[in-house]
Design an enzyme around this catalytic site. Structure first.
Site, short mmCIF file in Angstrom:
data_model
loop_
_atom_site.label_atom_id
_atom_site.label_comp_id
_atom_site.label_asym_id
_atom_site.label_seq_id
_atom_site.Cartn_x
_atom_site.Cartn_y
_atom_site.Cartn_z
N THR A 79 -47.62 -93.63 26.93
CA THR A 79 -47.21 -94.84 26.21
C THR A 79 -46.92 -94.49 24.76
O THR A 79 -47.27 -93.40 24.29
CB THR A 79 -48.32 -95.91 26.24
OG1 THR A 79 -49.46 -95.43 25.50
CG2 THR A 79 -48.75 -96.24 27.66
N VAL A 83 -51.89 -91.97 24.59
CA VAL A 83 -51.88 -93.16 23.72
C VAL A 83 -51.73 -92.70 22.28
O VAL A 83 -52.43 -91.79 21.84
CB VAL A 83 -53.18 -93.97 23.89
CG1 VAL A 83 -53.16 -95.19 22.98
CG2 VAL A 83 -53.37 -94.38 25.34
N VAL A 86 -54.57 -88.18 22.88
CA VAL A 86 -54.14 -88.97 21.73
C VAL A 86 -52.86 -88.36 21.17
O VAL A 86 -52.83 -87.19 20.79
CB VAL A 86 -55.22 -89.02 20.64
CG1 VAL A 86 -54.74 -89.85 19.46
CG2 VAL A 86 -56.52 -89.60 21.21
N LYS A 87 -51.82 -89.16 21.13
CA LYS A 87 -50.53 -88.70 20.62
C LYS A 87 -50.55 -88.74 19.09
O LYS A 87 -50.80 -89.78 18.49
CB LYS A 87 -49.40 -89.57 21.18
CG LYS A 87 -49.27 -89.47 22.69
CD LYS A 87 -48.28 -90.47 23.25
CE LYS A 87 -46.85 -90.09 22.93
NZ LYS A 87 -45.88 -90.99 23.62
N ILE A 88 -50.25 -87.59 18.49
CA ILE A 88 -50.24 -87.45 17.05
C ILE A 88 -48.85 -87.00 16.62
O ILE A 88 -48.32 -86.01 17.15
CB ILE A 88 -51.27 -86.40 16.59
CG1 ILE A 88 -52.68 -86.76 17.07
CG2 ILE A 88 -51.24 -86.25 15.07
CD1 ILE A 88 -53.29 -87.97 16.42
#
Length: 227
Positions: free
Chosen positions: A29, A60, A87-89
């Site tokens: 997402t 996310v 976790v998308k960074i």
């Protein structure tokens, strides 16, 4: 290791439909995808997590623009959605700093908003588990998204990084096929792209001929289970 296949969407109807049909490994997402649902972010994300299971990949994105905020976002995301969540960074200077800190904390990250091989290299060296080059967006800038992604894959192999490519932003199934053949770690595709994987009139016609020929022997509507 075979290439992972993820759904790039937050619409539960589409997620359920595609999980029912295909061998899906997880869901990705981003803020724009979540906004399309018109629902509260964690409400949607919790529903996705519950459906796909505790061990499936769920990606996310952190929203903060500074490293301290990204780290804080990441801890909150994992606390709510579980340790199998990536976790998308964003691959910006503050993002690389956040990736290094989160690596120490044992939180897995996905470097996102990648347009260049150097962004992917820095994300991998900062400890990211995945890097997500945007194929179609790179094309829109006048470059070759598939070529850039292959360069990233080559860089990872030469430098012996554990980081995997998770290619994103596709416009057609041929792009996905090119990366399947090259052996990248994974792809995440929108439902309309997945629907084109086997959407071929010749395939449908061949199946219809087989059924008609069988019905000549056994009768209309009869299958092997009914003989």
């Amino acid at each position: 290791m075979n290439m992972r296949l993820l759904i790039d969407d937050a619409d539960m109807r589409e997620i359920r439909r595609l999980y029912d049909l295909y061998p899906i490994d997880g869901v990705t997402t981003n803020p724009s995808i979540l906004a399309k649902t018109g629902r509260k972010p964690y409400e949607v994300l919790k529903e996705i997590r519950e459906f796909i299971g505790k061990e499936a990949d769920l990606h996310v994105q952190a929203i903060a623009k500074d490293a301290a905020g990204m780290v804080k976002d990441a801890h909150a995301i994992v606390q709510v959605l579980g340790g199998a969540t990536f976790v998308k960074i964003p691959c910006i200077p503050e993002g690389f700093k956040a990736m290094k800190l989160l690596k120490k904390d044992g939180i897995r990250t996905t470097g996102t908003a990648i347009y260049t091989p150097m962004q992917a290299y820095l994300a991998a060296k900062s400890g990211a588990s995945y890097t997500a080059p945007y194929i179609n967006r790179i094309d829109d800038m006048g470059y070759d998204g598939i070529h850039v992604t292959k360069e990233i894959q080559d860089i990872f192999e030469v430098n012996q990084f554990d980081t995997m490519v998770l290619a994103a932003s596709f416009k057609n199934s041929q792009q996905v096929l090119e990366l399947c053949k090259y052996g990248v770690g994974g792809v995440t595709a929108a439902p309309f792209v997945m629907d084109k994987f086997v959407n071929n009139a010749a395939i449908t016609a061949a199946v219809d001929v087989f059924v008609k020929d069988f019905e000549k022997l056994a009768g209309e509507g009869v299958t092997m289970a009914e003989l």
